[in-house]
Scaffold this motif. Structure first.
Motif, PDB file in Angstrom:
ATOM      1  N   UNK A  31      23.442 -57.264   6.057  1.00  5.57           N
ATOM      2  CA  UNK A  31      23.535 -55.814   6.226  1.00  5.57           C
ATOM      3  C   UNK A  31      23.677 -55.179   4.848  1.00  5.57           C
ATOM      4  N   UNK A  32      22.528 -55.036   4.174  1.00  2.91           N
ATOM      5  CA  UNK A  32      22.567 -54.467   2.834  1.00  2.91           C
ATOM      6  C   UNK A  32      21.779 -53.173   2.725  1.00  2.91           C
ATOM      7  N   UNK A  33      21.440 -52.559   3.844  1.00  2.00           N
ATOM      8  CA  UNK A  33      20.843 -51.228   3.833  1.00  2.00           C
ATOM      9  C   UNK A  33      19.337 -51.201   3.759  1.00  2.00           C
ATOM     10  N   UNK A  34      18.838 -50.177   3.082  1.00  2.00           N
ATOM     11  CA  UNK A  34      17.408 -49.877   3.045  1.00  2.00           C
ATOM     12  C   UNK A  34      16.593 -50.995   2.402  1.00  2.00           C
ATOM     13  N   UNK A  35      17.120 -51.669   1.399  1.00  2.00           N
ATOM     14  CA  UNK A  35      16.400 -52.769   0.760  1.00  2.00           C
ATOM     15  C   UNK A  35      16.114 -53.890   1.757  1.00  2.00           C
ATOM     16  N   UNK A  36      17.042 -54.124   2.655  1.00  2.00           N
ATOM     17  CA  UNK A  36      16.861 -55.138   3.690  1.00  2.00           C
ATOM     18  C   UNK A  36      15.716 -54.750   4.614  1.00  2.00           C
ATOM     19  N   UNK A  37      15.679 -53.491   5.006  1.00  2.00           N
ATOM     20  CA  UNK A  37      14.609 -53.012   5.884  1.00  2.00           C
ATOM     21  C   UNK A  37      13.245 -53.200   5.234  1.00  2.00           C
ATOM     22  N   UNK A  38      13.137 -52.894   3.959  1.00  2.00           N
ATOM     23  CA  UNK A  38      11.872 -53.038   3.238  1.00  2.00           C
ATOM     24  C   UNK A  38      11.476 -54.504   3.153  1.00  2.00           C
ATOM     25  N   UNK A  39      12.416 -55.365   2.822  1.00  2.00           N
ATOM     26  CA  UNK A  39      12.129 -56.801   2.720  1.00  2.00           C
ATOM     27  C   UNK A  39      11.720 -57.377   4.070  1.00  2.00           C
ATOM     28  N   UNK A  40      12.401 -56.956   5.122  1.00  2.00           N
ATOM     29  CA  UNK A  40      12.066 -57.439   6.458  1.00  2.00           C
ATOM     30  C   UNK A  40      10.665 -56.965   6.843  1.00  2.00           C
ATOM     31  N   UNK A  41      10.381 -55.720   6.583  1.00  2.00           N
ATOM     32  CA  UNK A  41       9.056 -55.176   6.892  1.00  2.00           C
ATOM     33  C   UNK A  41       7.982 -55.887   6.084  1.00  2.00           C
ATOM     34  N   UNK A  42       8.275 -56.186   4.821  1.00  2.00           N
ATOM     35  CA  UNK A  42       7.291 -56.818   3.942  1.00  2.00           C
ATOM     36  C   UNK A  42       6.849 -58.173   4.471  1.00  2.00           C
ATOM     37  N   UNK A  43       7.786 -59.007   4.922  1.00  2.00           N
ATOM     38  CA  UNK A  43       7.397 -60.336   5.410  1.00  2.00           C
ATOM     39  C   UNK A  43       6.558 -60.231   6.678  1.00  2.00           C
ATOM     40  N   UNK A  44       6.919 -59.320   7.552  1.00  2.00           N
ATOM     41  CA  UNK A  44       6.140 -59.116   8.784  1.00  2.00           C
ATOM     42  C   UNK A  44       4.759 -58.564   8.448  1.00  2.00           C
ATOM     43  N   UNK A  45       4.726 -57.575   7.558  1.00  2.00           N
ATOM     44  CA  UNK A  45       3.455 -56.948   7.181  1.00  2.00           C
ATOM     45  C   UNK A  45       2.520 -57.944   6.502  1.00  2.00           C
ATOM     46  N   UNK A  46       3.067 -58.792   5.629  1.00  2.00           N
ATOM     47  CA  UNK A  46       2.232 -59.796   4.958  1.00  2.00           C
ATOM     48  C   UNK A  46       1.642 -60.764   5.977  1.00  2.00           C
ATOM     49  N   UNK A  47       2.461 -61.244   6.883  1.00  2.00           N
ATOM     50  CA  UNK A  47       1.980 -62.186   7.897  1.00  2.00           C
ATOM     51  C   UNK A  47       0.881 -61.547   8.746  1.00  2.00           C
TER      52      UNK A  47
END
Length: 175
Positions: A31-47
């Motif tokens: 639970x580290x905020x907006x950076x976590x959301x971006x990182x999570x989105x990035x892995x899904x988006x790349x896949x």
């Protein structure tokens, strides 16, 4: 099992999927905020991007977009479909689901495919006097198009497009 020529590609895709999945799962536990959301989105988006690009390229071969596969034979199509199903295992993106339906029709038993082709020929004005099914015959009448599309979906191919099916039916040389 996959063809020997594709083992390395299959391994790379599998490992890439596992890394993206692990990254996504690991981020969900923090639970580290907006950076976590971006990182999570990035892995899904790349896949999703990689799998959609791969599906697009394989679909182009399956549908003979570049005139590379003008003839489809049952045994070769079985191998192709097996490899595609292995490469795309577990992916539920719409384009991948369409590709898997295309592969199912491509590699289906000749008797089953012949039955579908004859049923579609029976819907057209030309009947079975022509060996090639033309998408224009179906597009000229929205009811005919819908009936043909529904017929294909009723055969257990809910994601395939009518044009995809016609491309395959016209290129199968064993029906």
């Amino acid at each position: 099992d996959i063809s020997p020529e594709l083992r390395e590609a299959s391994s790379v895709i599998h490992n890439f999927h596992m890394v993206c999945k692990a990254s996504d799962a690991g981020i969900e536990d923090t639970d580290v905020g907006e950076e976590t959301d971006i990182a999570q989105f990035a892995s899904i988006a790349m896949y999703e991007h990689v799998m959609n690009d791969l599906a697009e390229k394989v679909l182009a071969v399956a549908l003979d977009v570049d005139n590379v596969t003008p003839d489809v034979w049952f045994r070769g199509a079985e191998t192709f479909a097996r490899d595609v199903h292995t490469l795309m295992a577990g992916c539920q993106l719409p384009l991948v689901l369409r590709l898997l339906d295309v592969c199912t029709l491509l590699s289906a038993h000749p008797d089953w495919v012949s039955g579908i082709k004859q049923a579609l020929e029976g819907l057209t004005v030309h009947g079975s006097q022509y060996s090639q099914l033309d998408l224009a015959d179906f597009e000229s009448d929205s009811n005919l198009f819908e009936e043909a599309s529904s017929m294909i979906k009723a055969k257990g191919l809910p994601f395939i497009q009518l044009g995809d099916a016609l491309s395959i039916l016209n290129r199968r040389r064993d029906i």
